[in-house]
Structure formats: C-alpha cells, structure tokens
Design a protein around this motif. Structure first.
Motif, short mmCIF file in Angstrom:
data_model
loop_
_atom_site.label_atom_id
_atom_site.label_comp_id
_atom_site.label_asym_id
_atom_site.label_seq_id
_atom_site.Cartn_x
_atom_site.Cartn_y
_atom_site.Cartn_z
N LEU A 183 19.88 49.09 117.92
CA LEU A 183 19.34 47.75 118.05
C LEU A 183 19.95 46.94 116.91
O LEU A 183 19.85 47.35 115.75
N LEU A 184 20.61 45.82 117.22
CA LEU A 184 21.21 45.01 116.18
C LEU A 184 20.23 43.93 115.75
O LEU A 184 19.74 43.16 116.59
N LYS A 185 19.94 43.88 114.47
CA LYS A 185 19.03 42.88 113.91
C LYS A 185 19.81 42.03 112.92
O LYS A 185 20.07 42.46 111.80
N PRO A 186 20.23 40.83 113.34
CA PRO A 186 21.01 39.99 112.43
C PRO A 186 20.15 39.45 111.30
O PRO A 186 18.95 39.19 111.47
N TYR A 187 20.76 39.33 110.12
CA TYR A 187 20.10 38.70 108.99
C TYR A 187 19.96 37.21 109.28
O TYR A 187 20.70 36.66 110.10
N ARG A 188 19.04 36.57 108.59
CA ARG A 188 18.87 35.13 108.74
C ARG A 188 20.20 34.42 108.45
O ARG A 188 20.88 34.73 107.48
N GLY A 189 20.59 33.53 109.34
CA GLY A 189 21.84 32.79 109.19
C GLY A 189 23.05 33.47 109.80
O GLY A 189 24.15 32.93 109.77
N THR A 190 22.84 34.65 110.38
CA THR A 190 23.94 35.38 111.02
C THR A 190 23.75 35.31 112.53
O THR A 190 22.67 35.61 113.03
N SER A 191 24.81 34.90 113.23
CA SER A 191 24.72 34.89 114.69
C SER A 191 25.69 35.92 115.25
O SER A 191 26.77 36.13 114.72
N LEU A 192 25.26 36.58 116.31
CA LEU A 192 26.09 37.62 116.93
C LEU A 192 26.81 37.07 118.15
O LEU A 192 26.33 36.28 118.87
#
Length: 192
Positions: A183-192
């Motif tokens: 499961l990919l959980k991006p950090y705040r400010g990161t878009s996948l």
C-alpha cells in the motif's frame, strides 16, 4: 570505510531533512516521500514475513541506481551505538568484526552497492530486530545514495519509506519497484 561526521558526506542538508520529517516548514528545499506499507489483512505480520517481502523489493530499489553506486547508512536522528547489545543481526555484526569497527561505534557507514546487497536482510530488520523483545525497538536507519538526494528510511514498525528532494527521481524509482504487495502512502505534499 566509516565516518562519524555525516553532515560532510550526505548529498543533502540533514537538518532540512529532519525538519521535513517532523513537519517543520522548509522554504528552500522540498522533500517528497512515499511509505511502502503492507496490509496484513487481519493476519499477524512478523519480522520473518517482513524480511521475505521487503528484502527482494529493497534489492530492486538499490538496483534502479547506477551500478557501483555508494551508499551511506546512518541512524536517522541521532548518532547511536550500532550494537547496544549482543543479540541478532549476524551479517552486520560480522561486517563490523571483519573491518575492525567497534560495536560501540557512533556514526555513518559508507558502503558499496554489493555490500548493501550482502547486508540487506540485517539492515532492513535493524530497527525492529536488534532487540529480540516484543515492542522494544531501536533507532530507524537511513540509507542514502552517496551522490543523489535519495533516502531509503527503514522504520521500526515494519515498513520502508522512500524520500527525495527530486520528485522525478522518486517517481521513477516507485514506478520501477512498486508491486501489488504494498500500500503506497504518500507524504504530505507528494503526489503519485
């Protein structure tokens, strides 16, 4: 090779990096990050499961970089003794012995891609596996590319995060190494 002065060898500003991790706004540098996590789907997810799943993936991440790259391994916030006990992690302990490095050494290790692959299981299990007691963890570790602002953060709660100031580099590594296991959980400010 070893060194204890990380600020001279990391390809990024460590203070900005730590500020980012703790949510302190930074105006001069943007960090991007993604946490690769596992949904255990109600099953117990232990250290052996973690190693079986993450070790091949970790090696794949390392392999996405230029062959022969050097890497820097350090505790994430503070320089701590590498081995405060005599428990597990035989490959990493053997590396210290072979290179006449004290178990009390505090600082960063610089190593080759080949050595990183050799030590991979011990490195990815280090924060969780250093103590053989449930709910007793040691320091997270950062494995940084020697020339590029790219960090593999190994965390004590059985997941690994990828971070970089180069959003394109981070996206490239993610696209080349992602699998349905995570499961990919991006950090705040990161878009996948």
């Amino acid at each position: 090779m070893i060194t204890s002065n990380r600020t001279d060898i990391l390809p990024y500003d460590r203070n900005h990096y730590i500020d980012f991790l703790f949510g302190v706004p930074i105006s001069s540098v943007n960090w991007y990050g993604v946490s690769f996590q596992v949904d255990p789907k109600g099953k117990e997810f232990n250290l052996a499961d973690f190693i079986a799943l993450y070790d091949p993936w970790f090696k794949k991440v390392i392999s996405t970089f230029e062959r022969g790259s050097s890497w820097i391994i350090n505790h994430d916030k503070n320089d701590l003794e590498w081995f405060p006990n005599n428990d597990d992690l035989p490959a990493l302990r053997n590396f210290f012995k072979r290179n006449d490095i004290s178990a009390n050494f505090r600082g960063a290790l610089i190593c080759s891609e080949e050595l990183l692959m050799e030590l991979s299981k011990d490195l990815i299990s280090y924060p969780y596996g250093l103590f053989k007691e449930e709910d007793l963890f040691y320091s997270n570790i950062d494995i940084s590319h020697r020339e590029l602002p790219f960090v593999i953060k190994v965390l004590d709660h059985l997941n690994i995060d990828l971070l970089s100031t180069d959003e394109r580099l981070l996206s490239k590594v993610i696209s080349e190494t992602n699998s349905d296991s995570f499961l990919l959980k991006p950090y705040r400010g990161t878009s996948l």
